[in-house]
Write a protein that holds these residues in place. Sequence first.
Motif, PDB file in Angstrom:
ATOM      1  N   GLY A  64     -38.432  78.281  40.082  1.00  0.00           N
ATOM      2  CA  GLY A  64     -38.849  79.645  39.757  1.00  0.00           C
ATOM      3  C   GLY A  64     -38.175  80.710  40.594  1.00  0.00           C
ATOM      4  O   GLY A  64     -38.565  81.879  40.567  1.00  0.00           O
ATOM      5  N   LYS A  95     -32.813  80.944  39.263  1.00  0.00           N
ATOM      6  CA  LYS A  95     -31.478  80.368  39.084  1.00  0.00           C
ATOM      7  C   LYS A  95     -30.974  80.529  37.647  1.00  0.00           C
ATOM      8  O   LYS A  95     -29.870  81.014  37.418  1.00  0.00           O
ATOM      9  CB  LYS A  95     -31.482  78.869  39.446  1.00  0.00           C
ATOM     10  CG  LYS A  95     -31.924  78.558  40.860  1.00  0.00           C
ATOM     11  CD  LYS A  95     -31.862  77.077  41.161  1.00  0.00           C
ATOM     12  CE  LYS A  95     -32.835  76.205  40.391  1.00  0.00           C
ATOM     13  NZ  LYS A  95     -34.246  76.334  40.749  1.00  0.00           N
ATOM     14  N   ILE A 109     -39.629  63.682  36.549  1.00  0.00           N
ATOM     15  CA  ILE A 109     -39.830  65.137  36.466  1.00  0.00           C
ATOM     16  C   ILE A 109     -41.316  65.484  36.572  1.00  0.00           C
ATOM     17  O   ILE A 109     -41.700  66.427  37.272  1.00  0.00           O
ATOM     18  CB  ILE A 109     -39.193  65.703  35.169  1.00  0.00           C
ATOM     19  CG1 ILE A 109     -37.662  65.675  35.308  1.00  0.00           C
ATOM     20  CG2 ILE A 109     -39.710  67.111  34.870  1.00  0.00           C
ATOM     21  CD1 ILE A 109     -36.900  66.206  34.115  1.00  0.00           C
ATOM     22  N   GLY A 127     -42.268  65.586  39.991  1.00  0.00           N
ATOM     23  CA  GLY A 127     -41.518  66.533  40.826  1.00  0.00           C
ATOM     24  C   GLY A 127     -40.516  65.855  41.740  1.00  0.00           C
ATOM     25  O   GLY A 127     -40.040  66.456  42.700  1.00  0.00           O
ATOM     26  N   THR A 149     -27.789  61.801  36.963  1.00  0.00           N
ATOM     27  CA  THR A 149     -27.519  63.249  36.890  1.00  0.00           C
ATOM     28  C   THR A 149     -26.022  63.539  36.963  1.00  0.00           C
ATOM     29  O   THR A 149     -25.502  64.354  36.197  1.00  0.00           O
ATOM     30  CB  THR A 149     -28.275  63.988  38.022  1.00  0.00           C
ATOM     31  OG1 THR A 149     -29.595  63.476  38.098  1.00  0.00           O
ATOM     32  CG2 THR A 149     -28.319  65.474  37.774  1.00  0.00           C
ATOM     33  N   ARG A 190     -44.380  81.377  33.425  1.00  0.00           N
ATOM     34  CA  ARG A 190     -43.210  81.434  32.531  1.00  0.00           C
ATOM     35  C   ARG A 190     -43.443  80.785  31.166  1.00  0.00           C
ATOM     36  O   ARG A 190     -42.679  81.027  30.239  1.00  0.00           O
ATOM     37  CB  ARG A 190     -41.954  80.929  33.225  1.00  0.00           C
ATOM     38  CG  ARG A 190     -41.867  79.473  33.545  1.00  0.00           C
ATOM     39  CD  ARG A 190     -40.579  79.216  34.345  1.00  0.00           C
ATOM     40  NE  ARG A 190     -40.512  77.854  34.841  1.00  0.00           N
ATOM     41  CZ  ARG A 190     -39.585  77.426  35.678  1.00  0.00           C
ATOM     42  NH1 ARG A 190     -38.653  78.251  36.104  1.00  0.00           N
ATOM     43  NH2 ARG A 190     -39.568  76.171  36.080  1.00  0.00           N
ATOM     44  N   ARG A 242     -43.157  73.365  29.806  1.00  0.00           N
ATOM     45  CA  ARG A 242     -42.597  72.264  30.593  1.00  0.00           C
ATOM     46  C   ARG A 242     -43.688  71.401  31.221  1.00  0.00           C
ATOM     47  O   ARG A 242     -44.697  71.925  31.692  1.00  0.00           O
ATOM     48  CB  ARG A 242     -41.668  72.825  31.686  1.00  0.00           C
ATOM     49  CG  ARG A 242     -40.298  73.181  31.142  1.00  0.00           C
ATOM     50  CD  ARG A 242     -39.419  73.834  32.151  1.00  0.00           C
ATOM     51  NE  ARG A 242     -39.406  73.173  33.464  1.00  0.00           N
ATOM     52  CZ  ARG A 242     -38.561  73.507  34.448  1.00  0.00           C
ATOM     53  NH1 ARG A 242     -37.669  74.463  34.233  1.00  0.00           N
ATOM     54  NH2 ARG A 242     -38.615  72.887  35.591  1.00  0.00           N
ATOM     55  N   ASP A 245     -43.710  69.994  33.942  1.00  0.00           N
ATOM     56  CA  ASP A 245     -43.809  70.116  35.403  1.00  0.00           C
ATOM     57  C   ASP A 245     -44.219  71.512  35.869  1.00  0.00           C
ATOM     58  O   ASP A 245     -44.290  71.771  37.064  1.00  0.00           O
ATOM     59  CB  ASP A 245     -42.487  69.708  36.075  1.00  0.00           C
ATOM     60  CG  ASP A 245     -41.279  70.464  35.541  1.00  0.00           C
ATOM     61  OD1 ASP A 245     -41.403  71.133  34.490  1.00  0.00           O
ATOM     62  OD2 ASP A 245     -40.215  70.391  36.173  1.00  0.00           O
TER      63      ASP A 245
HETATM   64  N1  UDP Z   1     -34.103  67.400  38.494  1.00  0.00           N
HETATM   65  C1  UDP Z   1     -33.500  66.349  39.162  1.00  0.00           C
HETATM   66  N2  UDP Z   1     -32.211  66.486  39.552  1.00  0.00           N
HETATM   67  C2  UDP Z   1     -31.488  67.626  39.313  1.00  0.00           C
HETATM   68  C3  UDP Z   1     -32.109  68.687  38.630  1.00  0.00           C
HETATM   69  C4  UDP Z   1     -33.425  68.540  38.241  1.00  0.00           C
HETATM   70  O1  UDP Z   1     -34.107  65.318  39.411  1.00  0.00           O
HETATM   71  O2  UDP Z   1     -30.312  67.662  39.697  1.00  0.00           O
HETATM   72  C5  UDP Z   1     -35.483  67.222  38.039  1.00  0.00           C
HETATM   73  C6  UDP Z   1     -36.505  67.389  39.161  1.00  0.00           C
HETATM   74  O3  UDP Z   1     -37.606  66.538  38.907  1.00  0.00           O
HETATM   75  C7  UDP Z   1     -36.905  68.861  39.008  1.00  0.00           C
HETATM   76  C8  UDP Z   1     -36.908  69.013  37.492  1.00  0.00           C
HETATM   77  O4  UDP Z   1     -35.805  68.198  37.059  1.00  0.00           O
HETATM   78  O5  UDP Z   1     -38.149  69.139  39.602  1.00  0.00           O
HETATM   79  C9  UDP Z   1     -36.730  70.424  36.965  1.00  0.00           C
HETATM   80  O6  UDP Z   1     -35.526  70.976  37.472  1.00  0.00           O
HETATM   81  P1  UDP Z   1     -35.066  72.464  37.068  1.00  0.00           P
HETATM   82  O7  UDP Z   1     -33.861  72.771  37.882  1.00  0.00           O
HETATM   83  O8  UDP Z   1     -34.967  72.562  35.606  1.00  0.00           O
HETATM   84  O9  UDP Z   1     -36.326  73.304  37.494  1.00  0.00           O
HETATM   85  P2  UDP Z   1     -36.528  74.471  38.517  1.00  0.00           P
HETATM   86  O10 UDP Z   1     -36.566  73.818  39.849  1.00  0.00           O
HETATM   87  O11 UDP Z   1     -35.381  75.409  38.393  1.00  0.00           O
HETATM   88  O12 UDP Z   1     -37.816  75.085  38.096  1.00  0.00           O
END
Ligand code: UDP
Length: 223
Positions: free
Chosen positions: A59, A62, A102, A105, A113, A172, A176, A178
Amino acid sequence: MWRLVTSLTALVSTSKSSTLNQPASTSKIWKSFTTEMARHGISSHDCTPFITFVLGGPGSGKGTQCAKIVDTFGFKHLSAGDLLRREIASNSEYGSTILNTIKEGRIVPSAVTVKLIQREMESSDNHKFLIDGFPRSEENRIAFERIMGAEPNIVLFFDCPEEEMVKRVLSRNQGRVDDNLDTIKKRLKVFEALNLPVINYYAEKGKLYKKPICADQCIRNRR
Ligand code: UDP
Ligand code: MG
C-alpha cells in the motif's frame, strides 16, 4: 523529491503519526527520475536493459507510481504480485502454492517469481523495465542476479508510515485475498524482516532513491 540514500540510518519512516502531508509534486519526481536516467546514460536509442526495482511496503503506492512512470518514460511495468496472481488465475501447477503463500503474507519461492519475471523480460520489445514489488528478500535478490546475470540500475523506495499503509490497503477494495487486517500485519512484519535488508543493500551500493510519502512531518520525526 527522490533522495539518494547510502545507509540505513534514517532510511525508514518510524512515524506512527496519522498526520499526513501531501507527497512532493509529481513533476519533481519526474524531474529527478529523468536526471537519474541521464546520469546512468540511458537514451531512447539504447538497447542495453535498464532495470529499475520499485520497493516499498504494502500500500505504499508502488503500482500507482509505476503507472505514472510508464506513461511518462515508456518503461515496461512488471508487477511481481500481478504476475503471481495471474499464475494463480491460470491454474498453473504452482497456483495453489502461490495462493496459500500470498494468503499468509509470505514470500513465494524465488525460483518461481524469477522465472515469471524472466519470461516477461525476455519476451518484451522494451528494454526499460520497472520491476515492482521485487526483490522482497535477500534470497530473491541473489536468485535474480544469478539467474538473470543482471543487477538493477536504480532502486526506488517509497517510504510510507505503517499506519498509512494499513489505511490504504484496507480501503483499496480490489478483492485481494491478502488485503485484510490479519494478513496485512503479517505482510508488514515480512517487509520489515526481509525486504528492509534488500533496501539497505542497495542503499549501501549507492543505487537507492527514497521518496518519503508523508513529507515534512516524517522527516522531522526522524531527526
Ligand atoms: N509476492 C511474493 N514475491 C514477490 C512479489 C509478491 O511472494 O516478488 C507475494 C507476497 O505474498 C506479497 C503478495 O505477493 O505479500 C502481494 O504482493 P504485491 O506486491 O502485489 O502487494 P503489495 O505489497 O504491493 O500490496
Ligand atoms: Mg502492487
